[in-house]
Design a protein around this motif. Structure first.
Motif, PDB file in Angstrom:
ATOM      1  N   THR A  36       0.804  -1.225   0.000  1.00  0.00           N
ATOM      2  CA  THR A  36       0.000   0.000   0.000  1.00  0.00           C
ATOM      3  C   THR A  36       0.836   1.274   0.000  1.00  0.00           C
ATOM      4  O   THR A  36       0.299   2.371  -0.148  1.00  0.00           O
ATOM      5  CB  THR A  36      -0.960   0.036   1.210  1.00  0.00           C
ATOM      6  N   SER A  37       2.160   1.148   0.157  1.00  0.00           N
ATOM      7  CA  SER A  37       3.012   2.337   0.104  1.00  0.00           C
ATOM      8  C   SER A  37       3.363   2.701  -1.333  1.00  0.00           C
ATOM      9  O   SER A  37       3.913   3.773  -1.587  1.00  0.00           O
ATOM     10  CB  SER A  37       4.300   2.103   0.899  1.00  0.00           C
ATOM     11  N   VAL A  38       3.036   1.822  -2.275  1.00  0.00           N
ATOM     12  CA  VAL A  38       3.334   2.053  -3.685  1.00  0.00           C
ATOM     13  C   VAL A  38       2.136   2.690  -4.368  1.00  0.00           C
ATOM     14  O   VAL A  38       0.997   2.213  -4.245  1.00  0.00           O
ATOM     15  CB  VAL A  38       3.685   0.727  -4.401  1.00  0.00           C
ATOM     16  N   ILE A  39       2.376   3.783  -5.089  1.00  0.00           N
ATOM     17  CA  ILE A  39       1.319   4.443  -5.860  1.00  0.00           C
ATOM     18  C   ILE A  39       1.481   4.054  -7.327  1.00  0.00           C
ATOM     19  O   ILE A  39       2.512   4.326  -7.939  1.00  0.00           O
ATOM     20  CB  ILE A  39       1.380   5.972  -5.706  1.00  0.00           C
ATOM     21  N   GLN A  40       0.453   3.417  -7.875  1.00  0.00           N
ATOM     22  CA  GLN A  40       0.484   2.980  -9.264  1.00  0.00           C
ATOM     23  C   GLN A  40      -0.114   4.058 -10.174  1.00  0.00           C
ATOM     24  O   GLN A  40      -1.121   4.674  -9.823  1.00  0.00           O
ATOM     25  CB  GLN A  40      -0.306   1.684  -9.419  1.00  0.00           C
ATOM     26  N   LEU A  41       0.503   4.246 -11.326  1.00  0.00           N
ATOM     27  CA  LEU A  41       0.019   5.241 -12.282  1.00  0.00           C
ATOM     28  C   LEU A  41      -0.970   4.603 -13.250  1.00  0.00           C
ATOM     29  O   LEU A  41      -0.711   3.536 -13.798  1.00  0.00           O
ATOM     30  CB  LEU A  41       1.190   5.824 -13.075  1.00  0.00           C
ATOM     31  N   GLY A 135      -8.084   3.730  -3.963  1.00  0.00           N
ATOM     32  CA  GLY A 135      -7.662   5.090  -4.276  1.00  0.00           C
ATOM     33  C   GLY A 135      -6.277   5.410  -3.763  1.00  0.00           C
ATOM     34  O   GLY A 135      -5.511   6.136  -4.408  1.00  0.00           O
ATOM     35  N   LEU A 136      -5.933   4.860  -2.603  1.00  0.00           N
ATOM     36  CA  LEU A 136      -4.621   5.104  -2.013  1.00  0.00           C
ATOM     37  C   LEU A 136      -3.498   4.565  -2.888  1.00  0.00           C
ATOM     38  O   LEU A 136      -2.404   5.133  -2.943  1.00  0.00           O
ATOM     39  CB  LEU A 136      -4.558   4.438  -0.630  1.00  0.00           C
ATOM     40  N   GLN A 137      -3.776   3.492  -3.618  1.00  0.00           N
ATOM     41  CA  GLN A 137      -2.736   2.820  -4.398  1.00  0.00           C
ATOM     42  C   GLN A 137      -2.653   3.300  -5.841  1.00  0.00           C
ATOM     43  O   GLN A 137      -1.817   2.791  -6.602  1.00  0.00           O
ATOM     44  CB  GLN A 137      -2.987   1.308  -4.388  1.00  0.00           C
ATOM     45  N   HIS A 138      -3.495   4.240  -6.221  1.00  0.00           N
ATOM     46  CA  HIS A 138      -3.510   4.661  -7.625  1.00  0.00           C
ATOM     47  C   HIS A 138      -3.582   6.182  -7.767  1.00  0.00           C
ATOM     48  O   HIS A 138      -4.323   6.845  -7.048  1.00  0.00           O
ATOM     49  CB  HIS A 138      -4.714   4.054  -8.352  1.00  0.00           C
ATOM     50  N   LEU A 139      -2.820   6.701  -8.721  1.00  0.00           N
ATOM     51  CA  LEU A 139      -2.882   8.105  -9.120  1.00  0.00           C
ATOM     52  C   LEU A 139      -3.233   8.124 -10.598  1.00  0.00           C
ATOM     53  O   LEU A 139      -2.552   7.505 -11.416  1.00  0.00           O
ATOM     54  CB  LEU A 139      -1.540   8.803  -8.894  1.00  0.00           C
ATOM     55  N   ALA A 140      -4.307   8.818 -10.935  1.00  0.00           N
ATOM     56  CA  ALA A 140      -4.766   8.838 -12.321  1.00  0.00           C
ATOM     57  C   ALA A 140      -4.273  10.084 -13.045  1.00  0.00           C
ATOM     58  O   ALA A 140      -4.301  11.187 -12.496  1.00  0.00           O
ATOM     59  CB  ALA A 140      -6.292   8.796 -12.378  1.00  0.00           C
TER      60      ALA A 140
END
Length: 200
Positions: A36-41, A135-140
């Protein structure tokens, strides 16, 4: 990147966030999903025709089970390793099929559309919502896609019930939509003038 994301919701284009994105590194999706510390694009496309949005519903066969049977205002997909050279080697703020070929692949995975020749795809900002795990794991990366109204769903087993809908129609059943979709509708309500300028 998280310290730069000081607000949630639909965020304007930011050179600071883009600079952080440029330092992104490829990672196997199965590993990213478990951390969960990784933000996926992901890319997120709003497909428009005459002020209406192409909405759809995800079926039980699609891989992201947290979105099963929920309607969406946009089409999205994870940015892959082989996309990064195209994405990071070009100007994100002026995307086009020629300058950012990954856009073509992302769209073509789910839907075929006829673009408006005088109104190209435009980068419009970001969507960030850390209120739940998804939402925490993804940036759109948010893109506006004006079309002539013609479309064909290319993954009918994963995407169903697609149709162009007005904001009024969407708002009448907003509880059926994803969190990101509701954030976008809220942005249209709160910041209507600024956001609609991007849709012209």
């Amino acid at each position: 990147m998280t310290p730069l994301l000081t607000h949630s919701g639909v965020l304007p284009a930011s050179p600071l966030i883009w600079k952080a994105i440029c330092h992104a590194t490829p990672m196997r999706r199965i590993n990213a999903e478990s951390d969960t510390s990784v933000i996926q694009l992901v890319s997120y496309f709003l497909i428009l025709h005459k002020g209406k949005f192409l909405t759809h519903r995800r079926t039980k066969r699609q891989p992201e089970k947290r979105l099963t049977d929920i309607r969406s205002l946009g089409f999205s997909g994870h940015i892959c390793k082989h996309d990064t050279n195209h994405l990071l080697g070009n100007d994100l703020f002026e995307p086009s099929f020629e300058d950012a070929p990954y856009l073509n692949r992302e769209l073509a995975e789910e839907v075929s559309v006829k673009l408006e020749s005088k109104n190209p795809i435009r980068f419009s900002g970001y969507i960030w919502d850390p209120s739940d795990t998804l939402g925490l794991q993804h940036l759109a990366l948010l893109y506006i896609v004006p079309t002539n109204g013609d479309y064909k769903i290319l993954e009918p087993g994963l995407i169903t019930d697609a149709r162009f809908e007005s904001l009024l129609e969407i708002k009448s059943k907003l509880e059926l939509y994803t969190t990101w979709s509701r954030l976008l509708i809220n942005e249209l309500e709160v910041n209507k003038t600024n956001f609609l300028e991007k849709l012209k």
